[in-house]
Write a protein that holds these residues in place. Sequence first.
Motif, mmCIF file in Angstrom:
data_model
loop_
_atom_site.group_PDB
_atom_site.id
_atom_site.type_symbol
_atom_site.label_atom_id
_atom_site.label_comp_id
_atom_site.label_asym_id
_atom_site.label_seq_id
_atom_site.Cartn_x
_atom_site.Cartn_y
_atom_site.Cartn_z
ATOM 1 N N UNK A 388 0.850 -1.189 0.000
ATOM 2 C CA UNK A 388 0.000 0.000 0.000
ATOM 3 C C UNK A 388 0.884 1.236 0.000
ATOM 4 N N UNK A 389 0.569 2.186 -0.899
ATOM 5 C CA UNK A 389 1.387 3.393 -1.060
ATOM 6 C C UNK A 389 0.518 4.638 -0.940
ATOM 7 N N UNK A 390 1.007 5.603 -0.174
ATOM 8 C CA UNK A 390 0.390 6.924 -0.058
ATOM 9 C C UNK A 390 1.505 7.938 -0.295
ATOM 10 N N UNK A 391 1.501 8.564 -1.469
ATOM 11 C CA UNK A 391 2.621 9.403 -1.907
ATOM 12 C C UNK A 391 2.152 10.817 -2.216
ATOM 13 N N UNK A 392 2.922 11.783 -1.727
ATOM 14 C CA UNK A 392 2.767 13.175 -2.154
ATOM 15 C C UNK A 392 4.176 13.733 -2.313
ATOM 16 N N UNK A 393 4.500 14.213 -3.494
ATOM 17 C CA UNK A 393 5.875 14.637 -3.734
ATOM 18 C C UNK A 393 5.968 15.790 -4.721
ATOM 19 N N UNK A 394 6.956 16.648 -4.477
ATOM 20 C CA UNK A 394 7.444 17.612 -5.455
ATOM 21 C C UNK A 394 8.691 16.983 -6.067
ATOM 22 N N UNK A 395 8.720 16.869 -7.368
ATOM 23 C CA UNK A 395 9.841 16.206 -8.031
ATOM 24 C C UNK A 395 10.206 16.944 -9.302
#
Length: 821
Positions: A388-395
Amino acid sequence: MNKFTLLLLIFTLILSTKILQAQQPNAIITGKVSIKDNKPAEAVSVGLSGTTKGAITDNSGFYTITHVLPGSYNLTFSGVGYKKFTKSITITAGETLDINVTISSDEQQLQTVEITGRKEKTYKTTKTFIGNKTQTDIKDLPQSVSYASKELIADQGAIRIGDVVKNFSGVNQFTTYDDLTIRGFRVNGGSNTQLLNGLRTSTGFWKQPLTNYLERVEVLKGPSSALYGNASPGGVVNRVTKKPLNENRKTVSFSLGSFNTLRALADFTGPANQDSSLLYRLNFGYEDANSFRDLQFDKNIIIAPSLSFVASPKTRINFDLVYNNSRSRLDRGQSTRLNDLYSTPASLSINTGNDRLNEQTYIVTLSGIHQFNDHLSFNAAYSRTGYQEDLYEHRSANAYAVDGNNTAIPNLVALQIFSRIRKRYIDNFSGYFNYKANTGWLEHNIVAGYDYGSERLPVGASQLTASGYRNAANTGSIGSYDPTKKANYLLDKNGNPVPNVPSFNLDDVINSQRMQDDSKDFFTQVAVDPTYYYLNAGYVQDQVRLGKFQALLGVRYEYYTDFANYKKATEAKTHSSAWLPRFGLVYTATKNINFYGTYVEGYNPQTASTLSNPNAGGPFKPLTSNMIEFGAKSSWLNDMLTISTAVYQIDQNNTLYNANVADQPDLLRQVGKERSKGIEFDITGRITPNWSVLASYAYNDAKITQSLVPAEVGSQKPNAPKNLANIWTRYNVSRGMLNGLGIGAGANYVDKRTLSLNLAQGIPSYTLLNAALYYQVGKVLLQFNANNITNKKYWVGGYDYLRLFPGAPSNYLLTLNYTIN
């Protein structure tokens, strides 16, 4: 006084105290362990009660335990396939006591499947299950295997797979993710081609899992599809978990180190009931660590219980669970100014305070064996992986911001934002019969079985993306900038297009890394469609022995079913299949030297499901590969030391590489053909009972031989160094005033590499020097590891100069390990 100096002072004071202590003359226990007909009992563990001292018998059955204090003890002899035997002894100061014993075989030790614990305490492992699904001497396997035991992992203070694989010939990191290169070919945790206890699984790709619950890490080199289905042609990584033991062992350890690292680990095992029919093992790990990289951290909890139930002398059942809860940020790498590799510090990460990566992974396995008679047994194992993945990113948007003329601005990195949630489930079943028989002069070890595997990305996965440039009305965004259509874009006072997400300013890093107000950015939905595929496979192989010759003959039939447009109105099944042969020959030249040759083929369909990436594009042709390998495996110094070498050539068709499309970062393209050829050397074991060593060297010429882009033909493959070398050694002082002291030292060399398929960008070679000190006082072990002691600046891998993955500067780790009993 800094923490490093303080820790060294504490270590020095403890060591000085030991040297000043009055010493009683040490005693020695030695002897030989035999089975019936006076045959030597190899790899038997000899333990001295109330201490941490012990030994492992060599191939002649001999053992030696040094620096023993006077007193009365129980001397325990135990090993896989042998009944446990205990003898009471009394030893006086300065005495050399000879204890020769004869032990019996244990019919309850069912060794066709790896569901019993390993009691050895050395770098050397003599047997493996990865090569042909049955317990086999590594020297009898016609294929190269590299491995690292838990003892080596502990001595190096290694906690992640990337730290472990630096010991393997022909293996290096592609990035700092769970992402490796084996013989020039990429393999990572994002695909379900990695193994846990021989079953296919996934680690989630972004973060390398902890290693505290592992017995060893091993790599089977070359295509392994004939055994395990679709996999990288370079090799397959197998992580073997610690299994329950039939004796009580309890250890806890605490570590403090650089980058505010704190770890607490525990390992408990032993019988769970009086008759030892139920055995347990529990591994626990907690980690709270920052990084030399800006804004990066890792908070992990790992729980790995295991139970073994001996239902009868012929039946054993095993249950394993590995659960990992991880909170962190996703590190997309270091960005530089255009083509200037050294223009930004290694600490620079393109992150903000908003970012998060929360992952949960569980792998549960139920396995068992039933032995019908001396010739026939049946093995079965089922594994379920949940991620399970919960991702929030500036990339990075894989590009620099541009001015009105579409010219890159070297201090501004174009950004995009990903907000994503998703789950993945992987199921595997493996069942096979093992039959041993003789036909005339031929000895047969036949394996025939069935495999099932599936992977599902269920409905509900979602992603929001903010990228590109703002439109003229400032009501939305446009994916890329076209200077011939300036009227369509919102322009700043200098006539430059305004990015949807403010660019990362390399001249104002602190402000760029602060929490950002993303409410003003325009987000669009990006499809993360559900996917599903499954495979059915049948296989048969026969390991035939005739005198000094052994032949391994096998074939596997794979049948894949993939659901195109899964869960949509246009859902349709697609199928593909392959026959995968495997041939190997081993010749025993002397008691200590085996020569071998092998030919294997590989196959890997490349659909959205099998790639675990619905946004990769396609459809793509399947990967096909084959390998020819010749080598030699030998043992020396009474079988304490093994030396092996291999020469190989691997051909692969239809490899995928990133298409480098700015607004489609996951899009892939297919390259025609590749060839990897090289030579490898490995040395593992002990030179003396107190001197352990592991060393390797690999030369790998991995070239693209056919491509639609002519400039790529003949170029070395990305992140595939031509030369790799490493050495690690430990010496223990066993007598005198320095008794209990150990010293470790090692070096790793990685050759220069190109990045992605951009031939103009590469990273230089590097050599790292590491060292360690150990001090044993009764049940307490104090360990100090210093890594990259010359503070070398280097990069472990990367995609381009916008996505580089630097290695850690000088760092240390102080560990206190306590054995409860």
